[in-house]
Enzyme design. Structure first.
Site, mmCIF file in Angstrom:
data_model
loop_
_atom_site.group_PDB
_atom_site.id
_atom_site.type_symbol
_atom_site.label_atom_id
_atom_site.label_comp_id
_atom_site.label_asym_id
_atom_site.label_seq_id
_atom_site.Cartn_x
_atom_site.Cartn_y
_atom_site.Cartn_z
ATOM 1 N N GLY A 238 5.258 -6.246 14.400
ATOM 2 C CA GLY A 238 5.541 -7.035 15.603
ATOM 3 C C GLY A 238 4.299 -7.613 16.278
ATOM 4 O O GLY A 238 4.274 -8.798 16.635
ATOM 5 N N SER B 88 4.325 0.491 14.880
ATOM 6 C CA SER B 88 4.158 0.185 16.306
ATOM 7 C C SER B 88 2.694 0.212 16.762
ATOM 8 O O SER B 88 2.402 0.607 17.888
ATOM 9 C CB SER B 88 5.027 1.118 17.154
ATOM 10 O OG SER B 88 6.393 0.921 16.829
ATOM 11 N N GLU C 244 3.344 4.592 6.592
ATOM 12 C CA GLU C 244 4.182 4.073 7.673
ATOM 13 C C GLU C 244 5.371 5.005 7.890
ATOM 14 O O GLU C 244 6.368 4.922 7.148
ATOM 15 C CB GLU C 244 4.708 2.687 7.308
ATOM 16 C CG GLU C 244 3.627 1.664 7.077
ATOM 17 C CD GLU C 244 4.145 0.250 7.334
ATOM 18 O OE1 GLU C 244 3.628 -0.398 8.237
ATOM 19 O OE2 GLU C 244 5.093 -0.164 6.645
ATOM 20 N N ASN D 39 2.076 -7.958 8.732
ATOM 21 C CA ASN D 39 3.355 -8.119 8.039
ATOM 22 C C ASN D 39 4.301 -8.872 8.971
ATOM 23 O O ASN D 39 4.850 -8.291 9.900
ATOM 24 C CB ASN D 39 3.938 -6.738 7.685
ATOM 25 C CG ASN D 39 5.317 -6.848 7.067
ATOM 26 O OD1 ASN D 39 5.732 -7.929 6.645
ATOM 27 N ND2 ASN D 39 6.047 -5.737 7.006
ATOM 28 N N TRP D 40 4.461 -10.155 8.690
ATOM 29 C CA TRP D 40 5.314 -10.976 9.576
ATOM 30 C C TRP D 40 6.792 -10.737 9.326
ATOM 31 O O TRP D 40 7.632 -11.223 10.079
ATOM 32 C CB TRP D 40 4.990 -12.464 9.370
ATOM 33 C CG TRP D 40 3.733 -12.909 10.043
ATOM 34 C CD1 TRP D 40 2.779 -12.109 10.631
ATOM 35 C CD2 TRP D 40 3.299 -14.264 10.229
ATOM 36 N NE1 TRP D 40 1.782 -12.891 11.158
ATOM 37 C CE2 TRP D 40 2.068 -14.222 10.932
ATOM 38 C CE3 TRP D 40 3.815 -15.502 9.868
ATOM 39 C CZ2 TRP D 40 1.363 -15.369 11.275
ATOM 40 C CZ3 TRP D 40 3.103 -16.644 10.215
ATOM 41 C CH2 TRP D 40 1.887 -16.577 10.917
ATOM 42 N N LYS D 41 7.148 -10.044 8.267
ATOM 43 C CA LYS D 41 8.558 -9.858 7.888
ATOM 44 C C LYS D 41 9.261 -11.228 7.858
ATOM 45 O O LYS D 41 8.611 -12.220 7.568
ATOM 46 C CB LYS D 41 9.267 -8.887 8.839
ATOM 47 C CG LYS D 41 8.449 -7.638 9.119
ATOM 48 C CD LYS D 41 9.251 -6.588 9.801
ATOM 49 C CE LYS D 41 8.332 -5.504 10.310
ATOM 50 N NZ LYS D 41 9.015 -4.266 10.528
ATOM 51 N N GLY E 149 8.659 -0.639 14.147
ATOM 52 C CA GLY E 149 9.453 -1.521 15.013
ATOM 53 C C GLY E 149 10.186 -0.797 16.127
ATOM 54 O O GLY E 149 11.087 -1.363 16.740
ATOM 55 N N GLU F 114 11.507 -1.146 4.486
ATOM 56 C CA GLU F 114 12.696 -2.009 4.574
ATOM 57 C C GLU F 114 13.178 -2.412 3.178
ATOM 58 O O GLU F 114 14.376 -2.548 2.936
ATOM 59 C CB GLU F 114 12.378 -3.246 5.440
ATOM 60 C CG GLU F 114 12.281 -2.855 6.912
ATOM 61 C CD GLU F 114 11.352 -3.714 7.745
ATOM 62 O OE1 GLU F 114 11.014 -4.831 7.332
ATOM 63 O OE2 GLU F 114 10.944 -3.241 8.833
ATOM 64 N N HIS G 112 7.599 -1.583 0.913
ATOM 65 C CA HIS G 112 7.812 -1.423 2.364
ATOM 66 C C HIS G 112 9.122 -0.669 2.582
ATOM 67 O O HIS G 112 10.078 -0.839 1.815
ATOM 68 C CB HIS G 112 7.857 -2.808 3.024
ATOM 69 C CG HIS G 112 7.831 -2.726 4.522
ATOM 70 N ND1 HIS G 112 8.969 -2.468 5.258
ATOM 71 C CD2 HIS G 112 6.807 -2.823 5.404
ATOM 72 C CE1 HIS G 112 8.630 -2.428 6.557
ATOM 73 N NE2 HIS G 112 7.329 -2.648 6.665
HETATM 74 C C1 PEP Z 1 5.717 -2.916 9.514
HETATM 75 O O1 PEP Z 1 6.688 -3.649 9.442
HETATM 76 O O2 PEP Z 1 5.069 -2.653 8.495
HETATM 77 C C2 PEP Z 1 5.346 -2.384 10.820
HETATM 78 C C3 PEP Z 1 4.431 -1.457 10.900
HETATM 79 O O3 PEP Z 1 6.018 -2.910 11.909
HETATM 80 P P1 PEP Z 1 5.693 -2.626 13.462
HETATM 81 O O4 PEP Z 1 4.202 -2.760 13.656
HETATM 82 O O5 PEP Z 1 6.458 -3.663 14.198
HETATM 83 O O6 PEP Z 1 6.134 -1.229 13.742
#
Ligand code: PEP
Length: 256
Positions: A238, A216, A171, A10-12, A177, A101, A99
């Protein structure tokens, strides 16, 4: 029970055309275990470029393209939205839906998320349905109640029988993040709860649904997380923006 492992990036709202090129050529040399699919989800403007580069480089068949969001509507007067037909046209196969976010910043409700899952499935795409609790909810021991409240509207909307075509990403919001990862034991226990919740509706189907962990995940912690019985891969934020690190994560996944 045999399940595919899936590693989804997931590049966001990050990345660029040059990262697309770098990622495609990086993935070209990757050796994946049997039954592992990789999905790269860049921002909308980069989907076509990924598909084109993947075709030019003759990327192996188990590397797929995904979107980070989609409209629940088929088409029409929805300025700024993207439809499932458009995603099909650019050869996307997966869509991240719900997601955290999107839920927190854009106020997507579990009902809206359920509608999106239905729209995605009817277009022949695979939804990666994200669920997860906040830190306050975990501290208040509400994790299971929250996850159930996010899953049940989707079961009601599409029927448990259609979960054979759904991927779920657990998640924990506090781990996204932040550099804080759920311990492998905590993640496994929560994944087991999710599988049992689905099994209450249909055990056979529950055994088939890939359950990804997100929050993470990096090259140092992925192996231990993916070794857990009910963790079938990861949704990576990330660390998916660093081609070499993402390749290590992909290579450590094993399908069952
Ligand atoms: C995500 O955005 O779905 C995610 C898991 O981000 P990160 O790996 O940066 O925690």
């Amino acid at each position: 029970m045999k399940r595919h492992a899936i590693i989804a990036a997931n590049w966001k709202m990050n990345g660029s055309l040059s990262l697309i090129k770098e990622m495609v050529s990086g993935l070209n040399s990757i050796v994946l275990a049997e039954n592992v699919n990789v999905v790269v989800c860049p921002s909308f403007p980069f989907l076509s470029a990924f598909a084109l580069n993947a075709e030019n480089e003759n990327l192996q068949a188990n590397i797929y393209l995904g979107a980070q969001n989609v409209s629940e509507h088929k088409s029409g007067a929805y300025t700024g939205e993207i439809s499932t037909d458009m995603l099909n046209e650019v050869n996307a196969n997966y869509v991240i839906v719900g997601h955290s976010e999107r839920r927190s910043l854009y106020k997507e409700t579990s009902t809206q998320v359920a509608h999106k899952v239905k729209t995605v499935l009817s277009a022949g795409l695979t939804p990666i349905l994200c669920i997860g609790e906040s830190e306050a909810e975990r501290t208040a021991e509400q994790t299971e109640t929250v996850l159930a409240s996010q899953l049940q509207p989707v079961i009601d909307e599409i029927g448990i029988e259609n979960f054979t075509d759904v991927v779920i990403a657990y998640e924990p919001v506090w781990a996204i993040g932040t550099g804080k990862t759920a311990s492998p034991e905590m993640a496994q226990a929560t994944h087991l709860f999710i599988r049992q919740f689905l099994a209450n509706a249909d055990k056979n189907i529950a055994d088939k649904v890939p359950l990804l962990y997100g929050g993470s995940v990096n090259a140092a912690n992925c192996e231990e997380l993916f070794a857990q019985t009910d963790i079938d891969g990861g949704l990576i934020g990330g660390a998916s923006l660093k081609v070499d690190e993402f390749k290590i994560i992909c290579s450590s996944a094993k399908g069952s």
